[in-house]
Enzyme design. Structure first.
Site, PDB file in Angstrom:
ATOM      1  N   CYS B   1       0.851  -1.195   0.000  1.00 39.24           N
ATOM      2  CA  CYS B   1       0.000   0.000   0.000  1.00 39.24           C
ATOM      3  C   CYS B   1       0.885   1.243   0.000  1.00 39.24           C
ATOM      4  O   CYS B   1       2.033   1.194   0.411  1.00 39.24           O
ATOM      5  CB  CYS B   1      -0.869   0.038   1.246  1.00 39.24           C
ATOM      6  SG  CYS B   1      -1.877  -1.418   1.466  1.00 39.24           S
ATOM      7  N   THR B   2       0.313   2.324  -0.464  1.00 41.69           N
ATOM      8  CA  THR B   2       0.964   3.623  -0.334  1.00 41.69           C
ATOM      9  C   THR B   2      -0.066   4.599   0.205  1.00 41.69           C
ATOM     10  O   THR B   2      -1.163   4.692  -0.334  1.00 41.69           O
ATOM     11  CB  THR B   2       1.483   4.134  -1.695  1.00 41.69           C
ATOM     12  OG1 THR B   2       2.334   3.136  -2.260  1.00 41.69           O
ATOM     13  CG2 THR B   2       2.254   5.437  -1.520  1.00 41.69           C
TER      14      THR B   2
END
Lengths: 113, 248
Positions: B1-2
């Site tokens: 994820c970012t």
């Protein structure tokens, strides 16, 4: 660049979302927290078939599925309220076995190693 | 994820994330995609949690999943959770739970509980940093006032806080004190695009641009969420990453 890691110049003009990286907007639902936990998710579970497909993806092996369906539900009553009741309600409304719904709900802890 | 939390020149806070999930859980050779990611995409829903017909919080979640990974408590705070891998991970926490040691909290239940019950950024920060967990995680928290943004890096027991201080944006998917793994560096491209965007131009629109840039966008990306705390707005889009695209 066309070799890994396929980096590119910073994108611009992507919004509003469109084109090949956009697969659709997300649908809104309401969950009424005044309802008993077991009833809260019933309306949303019109998506029963995709939930069923997901259960198959998590545990594709028949033997593993047996363990999940038979043994994992024993864990449910140890989970905190109202999450345990909500999971029970989702299983009842969707017809997906309790162990598979439970596994889906604790997948983060299961897969962090 | 970012995840990215940022404030513009006027102190207006925005929070956005790509949810990436499904690594090593089956690869579809024909379609060049992760099986789990493909299964998750149709399950993505936006949920408006209401009490007395009033919104308590909003979230992007998966149908059948009662915990939360992304959400906004309108006009108070925004919260996303990112996966943090560790050998001292969820297996040990689950084993302890089964053996009767149940003083830790399941990650997604804590996130849901905070979104539902906390009424301020400070209260959310305290709960996310001090509650004992079953597994490590990153919590990215944004407030509703200038300077309110933190990445809370959690082990099962304690925490490291990386907050705005002299910065105007925070980007994470890795321990902030370490260099990202060379095989999986989405943080550097994301930070480069944030710097290129500049503080004056930060908005949901430009954050969507940042999160659409490969390899920040990759084959694990299931959805992108954009949140504006003062407007109480959350919007999410299901994503795809056609070739050429990194598998993670």
């Amino acid at each position: 660049q066309f070799v890994p890691p396929y980096t590119e110049e910073c994108r611009s003009g992507m919004y509003p979302p469109k084109g090949p990286t956009f697969k659709g907007a997300v649908t809104w639902y309401t969950v009424n927290l005044d309802l008993p936990p077991a009833k809260r998710w019933t309306d949303l579970l019109g998506m029963i078939q995709v939930v069923r497909d997901l259960a198959n993806a998590f545990v594709p092996s028949g033997k593993l599925l047996d363990i999940v369906d038979r043994d994992l539900p024993l864990l449910l009553d140890t989970l905190p309220f109202p999450f345990n009741e909500e999971i029970r309600g989702i299983s009842a409304a969707s017809g997906v076995p309790l162990g598979e719904v439970l596994l889906f709900n604790i997948f983060y802890e299961v897969f962090t190693a | 994820c970012t995840s990215v939390v940022a404030e513009d020149s006027n102190g207006h806070l925005f929070h956005a994330r790509n949810l990436d999930f499904g690594l090593f859980m089956g690869w579809d050779v024909r379609n060049k995609s992760w099986l789990m990611t493909e299964k998750l995409r149709p399950l993505v829903v936006n949920v408006d949690f209401q009490r007395n017909n009033k919104t308590v919080f909003k979230s992007t979640s998966f149908a059948g999943y009662v915990g939360m990974l992304t959400g906004i408590h309108p006009h108070a705070f925004t919260l996303t959770m990112n996966e943090r891998f560790s050998l001292d991970g969820g297996y040990i926490g689950i084993m302890e739970w089964i053996l009767g040691k149940r003083d830790g909290m399941w990650m997604s239940f804590l996130t849901r509980s905070v979104l539902e019950n906390a009424t301020s950024y400070e209260e959310a920060k305290q709960k996310l940093s001090q509650t004992k967990l079953l597994a490590p995680a990153y919590f990215i928290l944004g407030g509703n006032q200038t300077g309110q943004g933190c990445v809370i890096t959690r082990s099962r027991f304690c925490c490291s806080l990386h907050c705005f201080e002299s910065r105007w944006s925070l980007t994470t998917n890795y321990d902030h004190w370490k260099e990202p793994l060379f095989l999986d560096d989405r943080r550097t491209p994301a930070m480069k695009c944030m710097n290129q965007t500049t503080r004056a131009n930060i908005s949901p629109k430009t954050l969507y641009d940042v999160l659409s840039t490969k390899p920040v966008l990759n084959k694990l990306t299931t959805y992108t969420t954009l949140m504006d705390v003062s407007e109480g707005r959350l919007e999410s889009y299901i994503r795809d990453c056609p070739d050429p695209c990194m598998p993670w």
